[in-house]
Design an enzyme around this catalytic site. Structure first.
Site, PDB file in Angstrom:
ATOM      1  N   CYS A 123      11.652   4.401   3.791  1.00 49.37           N
ATOM      2  CA  CYS A 123      12.235   5.628   3.836  1.00 49.37           C
ATOM      3  C   CYS A 123      12.109   6.741   4.841  1.00 49.37           C
ATOM      4  O   CYS A 123      11.573   7.903   5.219  1.00 49.37           O
ATOM      5  CB  CYS A 123      10.281   6.639   3.652  1.00 49.37           C
ATOM      6  SG  CYS A 123      10.158   8.129   2.403  1.00 49.37           S
ATOM      7  N   GLU A 129      -0.883  -6.374   0.657  1.00 52.18           N
ATOM      8  CA  GLU A 129      -0.816  -5.205   2.098  1.00 52.18           C
ATOM      9  C   GLU A 129      -2.492  -5.794   3.358  1.00 52.18           C
ATOM     10  O   GLU A 129      -3.339  -5.891   3.284  1.00 52.18           O
ATOM     11  CB  GLU A 129      -1.949  -3.978   1.267  1.00 52.18           C
ATOM     12  CG  GLU A 129      -2.488  -2.440   2.509  1.00 52.18           C
ATOM     13  CD  GLU A 129      -1.111  -2.135   2.953  1.00 52.18           C
ATOM     14  OE1 GLU A 129      -1.847  -1.987   4.486  1.00 52.18           O
ATOM     15  OE2 GLU A 129      -0.152  -2.056   2.491  1.00 52.18           O
ATOM     16  N   GLY A 164       0.572  -0.877   0.484  1.00 54.43           N
ATOM     17  CA  GLY A 164       0.041   0.266  -0.048  1.00 54.43           C
ATOM     18  C   GLY A 164       0.459   1.268   0.042  1.00 54.43           C
ATOM     19  O   GLY A 164       2.191   1.550   0.333  1.00 54.43           O
ATOM     20  N   PRO A 165       0.407   2.362  -0.882  1.00 56.01           N
ATOM     21  CA  PRO A 165      -1.247   2.307  -1.552  1.00 56.01           C
ATOM     22  C   PRO A 165      -0.389   1.943  -2.567  1.00 56.01           C
ATOM     23  O   PRO A 165      -1.605   2.274  -3.633  1.00 56.01           O
ATOM     24  CB  PRO A 165      -1.034   3.504  -1.724  1.00 56.01           C
ATOM     25  CG  PRO A 165       0.131   4.825  -1.286  1.00 56.01           C
ATOM     26  CD  PRO A 165       1.185   3.389  -0.591  1.00 56.01           C
ATOM     27  N   GLY A 166       0.536   1.285  -3.243  1.00 62.56           N
ATOM     28  CA  GLY A 166       0.019   0.967  -4.449  1.00 62.56           C
ATOM     29  C   GLY A 166       1.520   1.641  -5.869  1.00 62.56           C
ATOM     30  O   GLY A 166       1.765   1.057  -7.133  1.00 62.56           O
ATOM     31  N   GLY A 167       2.161   2.658  -5.753  1.00 62.96           N
ATOM     32  CA  GLY A 167       2.848   3.275  -6.340  1.00 62.96           C
ATOM     33  C   GLY A 167       4.464   2.047  -6.736  1.00 62.96           C
ATOM     34  O   GLY A 167       4.762   2.152  -8.363  1.00 62.96           O
TER      35      GLY A 167
END
Length: 487
Positions: free
Chosen positions: A421, A319, A296-299
């Site tokens: 990240c 997810e 998630g969110p799928g990028g």
């Protein structure tokens, strides 16, 4: 660079420009119009505070509801985002102008004071216009009494420039660098300390400064579905699939609207590329199976699916949270045909620490682990105020568990890409090192090809990659490639 130059300035604004939109009656009987752009910024701050929303996600909805476009939308965006970025600095200034602790100031009043301080100290808004419009906003949304208080406090704020205020309210830089940086660059002190450990004290100021610069809009052209030429913009320096927009909204680009392209930071693109380009040690010639364990969110899933299709492979996206699994599904759906995009085998809603897959099933696994998010403070400035050191212990345990299970799911000779990240050492080197020490069936491999050649990106462990906002213009993504060794 001086602190006053760190925030991108907005346009000059004042009562003379005339607010657009309907007249709004005040909460306590006021009939004076409230500037819609400032109202939008106030509502964004409230959603961030009350609902724990992310400003970059809630802002488009607020702008749309209030009918703001063009210059007014840009003003509201800078006012909301800039206030959140500089909140630590402004709170230090406001504390010096108020005769009681900020904790005793009503939350809504503190929101408008921060909005006013941003206009006065970091935007090209005349003092009188910043104060009067902020007082009007207070009178409408809070009440007449607090409006007088806001007027008095903001008049005190106007007596000094931002640089002068920082010099007065921050610790002396030469005696307490981290305390000074926390105020000057608007980061919690513990975040300054963790980032300094990761990037080095000689570069931490540049990193903190970069965190306060709004990022450009970066698009990804999902290979096989759209070309860079169709997107326009300037090609990104490291990802072959990225472009940076100089202006305009991505929503107006047809390829973005129909899902052939998407908004995606270049660092995020490089994560997917690094996994897709890693060499495998396979004994059979069957179809490769890829897994995005925390999708998630799928990028990243959307880019991985496009790359998988080009290599004759298939991707499964997992997810844990069902509503986020729905976002992944939307990213992996061909909107014109209503079917999965090529390269997609399915979307599963499952706990990544207890995934519904058999061991040794996948050739390539991505673990884009939940983390503090301290590498993405440019686009999610509120994250710096939400996280605490106690979060690290919980997150690190989860990260280790996810990486451990990902290795179990990988076939011998296959690879796992661990990414966060966040550059915080406990979440990067600490997690990878602990898993390597506990397992004898995995090795750390150097990241090569496209991502391994990014200049000045050596990570804290040999072969790993650490991207930086101030060096690469990306989020501070950490990447480590691990190979499951044959039994």
């Amino acid at each position: 660079m001086s602190p006053s130059n760190r925030t991108q300035p907005g346009r000059r604004s004042g009562a003379g420009r005339g607010p657009k939109g309907p007249r709004r009656s005040g909460a306590r009987g006021s009939t004076k119009p409230v500037d819609p752009a400032r109202l939008a910024a106030f509502e964004v701050l409230k959603a961030v505070r009350v609902d724990e929303a992310y400003a970059n996600l809630v802002l488009p909805h607020v702008l749309g509801r209030l009918g703001l476009e063009g210059r007014d939308a840009a003003f509201a965006t800078e006012l909301a985002s800039g206030t959140l970025r500089q909140q630590g600095t402004y709170d230090a200034v406001l504390a010096a102008c108020i005769d009681r602790p900020l904790a005793k100031v009503e939350a809504k009043v503190l929101d408008v004071l921060r909005l006013g301080a941003h206009q006065v100290l970091s935007m090209r808004v005349p003092d009188h216009a910043a104060i009067s419009t902020t007082v009007d906003l207070t009178r409408s949304k809070v009440g007449q009494g607090p409006a007088g208080f806001v007027n008095a406090v903001l008049r005190k704020v106007t007596r000094k420039s931002l640089d002068e205020w920082v010099a007065e309210v921050a610790p002396a830089r030469e005696k307490d660098h981290d305390g000074w940086a926390a105020v000057a660059f608007s980061h919690p002190r513990w975040v300054v300390e963790r980032l300094a450990e990761a990037v080095g004290r000689d570069q931490v100021d540049a990193l903190l400064e970069a965190d306060n610069v709004p990022p450009s809009v970066t698009l990804v052209a999902r290979p096989g579905r759209v070309t860079l030429d169709e997107l326009g913009g300037t090609p990104t320096p490291y990802s072959p699939f990225g472009v940076t927009l100089e202006s305009g909204s991505p929503a107006g680009i047809a390829a973005v609207a129909d899902g052939r392209a998407g908004v995606q930071d270049e660092g995020s693109q490089l994560v997917a590329i690094a996994l897709a380009e890693a060499e495998l040690d396979r004994q059979d010639s069957g179809t490769e199976a890829w897994l995005d364990l925390c999708a998630g969110p799928g990028g990243k899933s959307a880019l991985l699916a496009a790359l998988a299709a080009q290599q004759g492979a298939v991707l499964v996206a997992n997810e844990r949270q069902p509503h986020r699994a729905g976002l992944v599904l939307a990213n992996l759906t061909d909107r014109s045909a209503g079917t999965h995009v090529d390269g997609t085998a399915g979307v599963v809603a499952g706990d990544g620490t207890r995934p519904p897959f058999k061991d040794a099933t996948f050739d390539r696994v991505l673990v884009d682990a939940p983390c503090t998010g301290l590498g993405a403070l440019r686009r999610r400035p509120e994250a710096r105020w939400r996280r605490a050191t106690a979060d690290l212990d919980v997150l690190v345990e989860l990260q280790r568990s996810l990486l451990d299970r990902a290795i179990d799911l990988t076939r011998p000779g296959g690879v796992v890409l661990y990414a966060t990240c966040s550059p915080v050492m406990a979440e990067t080197k600490g997690v990878v090192q602990s898993v390597l020490e506990e397992r004898s069936d995995v090795t750390l491999e150097p990241i090569g090809a496209t991502v391994g050649t990014v200049p000045d990106s050596a990570g804290p462990m040999t072969g790993t990659v650490q991207l930086w906002p101030h060096r690469h213009g990306t989020d501070a993504m950490f990447l480590a490639l691990l190979r499951r060794t044959p039994v």
